[in-house]
Design a protein around this motif. Structure first.
Motif, PDB file in Angstrom:
ATOM      1  N   PHE A 318       5.238  10.217  70.096  1.00 51.36           N
ATOM      2  CA  PHE A 318       6.362   9.568  69.614  1.00 51.36           C
ATOM      3  C   PHE A 318       6.518   9.606  68.127  1.00 51.36           C
ATOM      4  O   PHE A 318       7.327   9.349  67.454  1.00 51.36           O
ATOM      5  N   ARG A 319       4.989  10.315  67.320  1.00 51.12           N
ATOM      6  CA  ARG A 319       5.300  10.454  65.712  1.00 51.12           C
ATOM      7  C   ARG A 319       6.039  11.350  65.645  1.00 51.12           C
ATOM      8  O   ARG A 319       6.451  11.608  64.201  1.00 51.12           O
ATOM      9  N   ARG A 320       5.766  13.017  66.327  1.00 52.35           N
ATOM     10  CA  ARG A 320       7.499  13.716  65.646  1.00 52.35           C
ATOM     11  C   ARG A 320       8.200  13.165  65.771  1.00 52.35           C
ATOM     12  O   ARG A 320       9.262  13.942  65.364  1.00 52.35           O
ATOM     13  N   MET A 321       8.646  12.502  66.492  1.00 55.36           N
ATOM     14  CA  MET A 321      10.297  11.433  66.703  1.00 55.36           C
ATOM     15  C   MET A 321      10.104  10.483  65.336  1.00 55.36           C
ATOM     16  O   MET A 321      11.404  10.421  65.848  1.00 55.36           O
ATOM     17  N   THR A 322       9.588  10.088  65.510  1.00 57.06           N
ATOM     18  CA  THR A 322       9.454   9.056  64.082  1.00 57.06           C
ATOM     19  C   THR A 322       9.986   9.092  62.822  1.00 57.06           C
ATOM     20  O   THR A 322       8.377   9.216  62.740  1.00 57.06           O
ATOM     21  N   PRO A 323      10.020   9.223  62.006  1.00 61.51           N
ATOM     22  CA  PRO A 323       9.787   9.383  60.677  1.00 61.51           C
ATOM     23  C   PRO A 323       9.359   8.220  60.099  1.00 61.51           C
ATOM     24  O   PRO A 323       9.347   7.183  60.716  1.00 61.51           O
ATOM     25  N   ALA A 324       8.125   8.848  59.045  1.00 63.52           N
ATOM     26  CA  ALA A 324       7.354   7.039  58.746  1.00 63.52           C
ATOM     27  C   ALA A 324       6.702   6.893  59.499  1.00 63.52           C
ATOM     28  O   ALA A 324       6.330   5.968  59.261  1.00 63.52           O
ATOM     29  N   SER A 345      -1.793 -30.015  75.428  1.00 61.31           N
ATOM     30  CA  SER A 345      -2.346 -29.178  74.671  1.00 61.31           C
ATOM     31  C   SER A 345      -1.812 -28.321  73.360  1.00 61.31           C
ATOM     32  O   SER A 345      -0.992 -28.358  74.203  1.00 61.31           O
ATOM     33  N   LEU A 346      -1.941 -28.631  72.702  1.00 64.38           N
ATOM     34  CA  LEU A 346      -1.688 -27.543  71.785  1.00 64.38           C
ATOM     35  C   LEU A 346      -1.956 -26.373  70.715  1.00 64.38           C
ATOM     36  O   LEU A 346      -3.731 -26.427  71.037  1.00 64.38           O
ATOM     37  N   GLN A 347      -1.751 -25.326  70.338  1.00 65.53           N
ATOM     38  CA  GLN A 347      -2.943 -24.093  70.383  1.00 65.53           C
ATOM     39  C   GLN A 347      -1.947 -23.374  68.690  1.00 65.53           C
ATOM     40  O   GLN A 347      -0.837 -22.424  68.907  1.00 65.53           O
ATOM     41  N   PRO A 348      -1.875 -24.322  67.480  1.00 64.45           N
ATOM     42  CA  PRO A 348      -1.649 -23.183  66.050  1.00 64.45           C
ATOM     43  C   PRO A 348      -2.663 -22.075  66.479  1.00 64.45           C
ATOM     44  O   PRO A 348      -3.322 -21.190  67.252  1.00 64.45           O
ATOM     45  N   ASP A 349      -1.081 -20.742  66.206  1.00 60.58           N
ATOM     46  CA  ASP A 349      -1.425 -19.374  66.311  1.00 60.58           C
ATOM     47  C   ASP A 349      -1.256 -18.941  64.937  1.00 60.58           C
ATOM     48  O   ASP A 349      -0.421 -19.176  64.155  1.00 60.58           O
ATOM     49  N   VAL A 350      -1.843 -18.008  64.604  1.00 60.03           N
ATOM     50  CA  VAL A 350      -1.831 -16.847  63.366  1.00 60.03           C
ATOM     51  C   VAL A 350      -1.599 -15.459  63.438  1.00 60.03           C
ATOM     52  O   VAL A 350      -2.628 -14.851  64.249  1.00 60.03           O
ATOM     53  N   GLN A 351      -0.934 -15.157  63.697  1.00 61.41           N
ATOM     54  CA  GLN A 351      -1.394 -13.301  63.813  1.00 61.41           C
ATOM     55  C   GLN A 351      -0.749 -12.812  62.863  1.00 61.41           C
ATOM     56  O   GLN A 351       0.213 -12.527  61.742  1.00 61.41           O
ATOM     57  N   TYR A 352      -1.371 -11.513  62.016  1.00 61.33           N
ATOM     58  CA  TYR A 352      -1.089 -10.477  61.100  1.00 61.33           C
ATOM     59  C   TYR A 352      -0.470  -9.532  61.299  1.00 61.33           C
ATOM     60  O   TYR A 352      -1.812  -8.392  62.404  1.00 61.33           O
ATOM     61  N   VAL A 353       1.197  -8.342  61.707  1.00 63.60           N
ATOM     62  CA  VAL A 353       0.933  -7.469  62.746  1.00 63.60           C
ATOM     63  C   VAL A 353       1.010  -6.304  61.057  1.00 63.60           C
ATOM     64  O   VAL A 353       1.741  -6.379  60.081  1.00 63.60           O
ATOM     65  N   ILE A 354      -0.234  -5.371  61.195  1.00 62.03           N
ATOM     66  CA  ILE A 354      -0.075  -4.153  60.352  1.00 62.03           C
ATOM     67  C   ILE A 354       0.543  -3.401  61.165  1.00 62.03           C
ATOM     68  O   ILE A 354       0.361  -2.226  62.074  1.00 62.03           O
ATOM     69  N   HIS A 355       1.890  -2.359  60.145  1.00 56.67           N
ATOM     70  CA  HIS A 355       2.705  -1.179  60.214  1.00 56.67           C
ATOM     71  C   HIS A 355       3.134  -1.605  62.145  1.00 56.67           C
ATOM     72  O   HIS A 355       2.899  -1.163  62.878  1.00 56.67           O
ATOM     73  N   PRO A 356       3.960  -3.567  61.711  1.00 54.62           N
ATOM     74  CA  PRO A 356       4.845  -3.184  63.569  1.00 54.62           C
ATOM     75  C   PRO A 356       5.762  -2.318  63.831  1.00 54.62           C
ATOM     76  O   PRO A 356       6.453  -1.567  62.808  1.00 54.62           O
ATOM     77  N   GLY A 357       5.844  -2.419  64.930  1.00 54.78           N
ATOM     78  CA  GLY A 357       6.382  -0.759  65.673  1.00 54.78           C
ATOM     79  C   GLY A 357       5.860   0.162  64.996  1.00 54.78           C
ATOM     80  O   GLY A 357       6.140   1.956  64.925  1.00 54.78           O
ATOM     81  N   ALA A 358       4.450   0.555  64.441  1.00 55.74           N
ATOM     82  CA  ALA A 358       4.157   1.476  64.130  1.00 55.74           C
ATOM     83  C   ALA A 358       4.538   2.396  63.158  1.00 55.74           C
ATOM     84  O   ALA A 358       4.434   3.873  62.701  1.00 55.74           O
ATOM     85  N   SER A 359       5.263   1.461  62.433  1.00 60.37           N
ATOM     86  CA  SER A 359       6.285   2.245  60.982  1.00 60.37           C
ATOM     87  C   SER A 359       5.402   2.030  59.651  1.00 60.37           C
ATOM     88  O   SER A 359       5.164   1.053  59.361  1.00 60.37           O
TER      89      SER A 359
END
Length: 377
Positions: A318-324, A345-359
Motif C-alpha cells: 500500500f505504501r509503495r502505491m500511495t504517495p506520502a 442511554s446517552l453517550q458523548p464521544d470524542v475521537q482523535y484520528v492521527i493520519h486519517p487514511g494513513a496519509s
C-alpha cells in the motif's frame, strides 16, 4: 442463485404477528427485542473537510426456543443516515453503525445443542463478529475497529452490514475452555447491490473459514483470552491489481476485570492484536487497547467511561502505491455512556484520528459526537 429482496419486511411482519400472539416480550419460549442506535457526529477539525453525519440503526430480533437444545433466531434491521468518513477520510470507520440506507433480514439461523456435551451447531444467515474475535469491554466504543479489527474487516467477511450463510460449531467446557470453528460463503450478499437481503451463491465465491480457541472466566471474575485465525479462498485483486487466490490472517485478544466492589468502580482492560498477509492487503497489522470504568460516578452504578486506542498499520504494498503514506492510522477515543431510564442511554464521544487514511497529506481529525441508544425490553 436466489435473492430475498423483501425479506426484511416479511421478517418484520412475522415478528409482529409472533409478538401479538405471544404477548409479553418473553413468554412460552419466545423472546422479542428492539434496539435503536443513533449517532450524531461532526468532524470539527482536520481530515478532508468539516462536516457532520447521523448514521443510525434499528434492529428487531426474536428468538424462538423449541426446547433447551433447539433455538431459531431472526434479526431484521434498518440502516439510515449519513456517514462522516468522507469528511474525515479515515480508514477504520469512526462509526460502527454507518452503512448503506436499507432495510433487510440480517440474520436467520437455527442452533442445536447436543445436551450436556457442551457442543452446539449454528446454521444459517449469521454474523461472524457475534461469535469470533469479540471482547465485551470493547463493545462500548463507537469506532469500528474495536468491534472487528481491520485486518479482518478489510476482506469483507460475513459482518455488518452484509452477512452470509454459514455453519459454526462450538464446544464449551465447564472449566471455561472453548473452541469455535466456522465456514461462511466467501462473498456475502450480491456485490453491487447493497440494498436489501441477497443470498447469492456463486461457484467463484470461495469460502471464509475461521477458528478460535480460548478460555473465559466466571461472572464474579470475568476475563477472556483467545487466539484465532481465518482463511478466505476467494480470488481477489490486491492493492496493486495483481490477482490472488487466497488470503489469511490471525489474531489474539484478551480482557480482564481487575477491580470490583467496596465503593471502587469496576475496571476492565482489553487488548486486541491482528495480522494479515502484507503482500496482498492494505492493512498488515492492528493493535487495539483500552480500559473501561463502570460506576465511576457515585450514584451512577451503570455508567461507563472508556478510553481506547486503535492503530491500523498499512502494508509496504500500500505504501509503495500511495504517495506520502504514513505507517498507520491511529485513533484515540474517549467515551462515556450514561443511562437515563426506560432503556434510553446517552453517550458523548470524542475521537482523535492521527493520519486519517494513513496519509501524511491529511491533517489529524477531531471528531465529536453523541450516541443515543434505546433498547426494549
Amino acid at each position: 442463485m436466489f435473492c430475498l429482496k423483501q425479506a426484511a419486511y416479511v421478517a418484520l411482519l412475522c415478528m409482529f404477528v409472533t409478538f401479538c400472539c405471544a404477548g409479553p416480550a418473553s413468554a412460552d419460549g419466545v423472546d422479542f427485542g428492539v434496539d435503536y442506535t443513533q449517532d450524531f457526529l461532526y468532524n470539527a477539525d482536520g481530515g478532508l473537510s468539516r462536516g457532520g453525519g447521523a448514521p443510525g440503526i434499528i434492529n428487531f430480533n426474536g428468538a424462538f426456543k423449541l426446547d433447551s437444545n433447539n433455538v431459531f433466531y431472526a434479526d431484521a434491521l434498518g440502516t439510515f443516515g449519513g456517514s462522516i468518513s468522507d469528511n474525515v477520510g479515515d480508514l477504520q470507520g469512526v462509526s460502527n453503525v454507518a452503512a448503506y440506507n436499507t432495510a433487510k433480514l440480517y440474520a436467520a439461523w437455527y442452533r442445536h445443542s447436543f445436551g450436556t456435551t457442551g457442543v452446539s451447531v449454528r446454521l444459517g444467515l449469521q454474523d461472524y463478529a457475534t461469535l469470533f474475535n469479540m471482547l465485551d469491554p470493547a463493545q462500548l466504543f463507537v469506532n469500528s475497529s474495536f468491534g472487528t479489527d481491520p485486518t479482518i474487516s478489510q476482506v469483507a467477511p460475513s459482518i455488518f452490514p452484509v452477512t452470509a450463510l454459514g455453519a459454526v460449531a462450538r464446544w464449551q467446557s465447564a472449566s471455561g475452555f472453548y473452541a469455535l470453528g466456522g465456514v461462511y460463503d466467501g462473498v456475502p450478499g450480491e456485490p453491487g447491490h447493497p440494498a436489501g437481503t441477497h443470498i447469492a451463491l456463486h461457484s467463484g465465491d470461495g469460502a471464509f473459514s475461521a477458528v478460535e480457541l480460548g478460555i473465559t472466566g466466571s461472572d464474579r471474575q470475568p476475563y477472556k483470552l483467545a487466539i484465532g485465525g481465518w482463511y478466505r479462498s476467494t480470488d481477489f485483486a490486491d492493492p496493486i491489481g495483481r490477482m490472488r487466490d487466497g488470503n489469511n490472517g490471525f489474531y489474539a485478544i484478551g480482557s480482564m476485570r481487575v477491580t470490583r466492589g467496596n465503593g471502587a468502580p469496576a475496571t476492565s482492560f482489553f487488548l486486541q492484536l491482528g495480522q494479515a498477509q502484507q503482500d496482498r492487503n492494505v492493512v498488515k497489522s492492528y493493535i487495539g487497547a483500552g480500559m473501561t470504568l463502570t460506576g465511576l460516578v457515585p450514584g451512577r452504578p451503570d455508567d461507563v467511561l472508556g478510553l481506547g486506542v486503535a492503530s491500523a498499520q498499512v502494508s509496504s504494498v500500500f505504501r509503495r502505491m500511495t504517495p506520502a503514506s504514513a505507517d498507520a492510522e491511529t485513533v484515540i477515543e474517549l467515551t462515556y455512556q450514561t443511562s437515563i431510564g426506560k432503556g434510553f442511554s446517552l453517550q458523548p464521544d470524542v475521537q482523535y484520528v492521527i493520519h486519517p487514511g494513513a496519509s501524511k497529506r491529511v491533517d489529524n481529525a477531531l471528531v465529536v459526537g453523541l450516541r443515543v441508544g434505546w433498547a426494549w425490553p
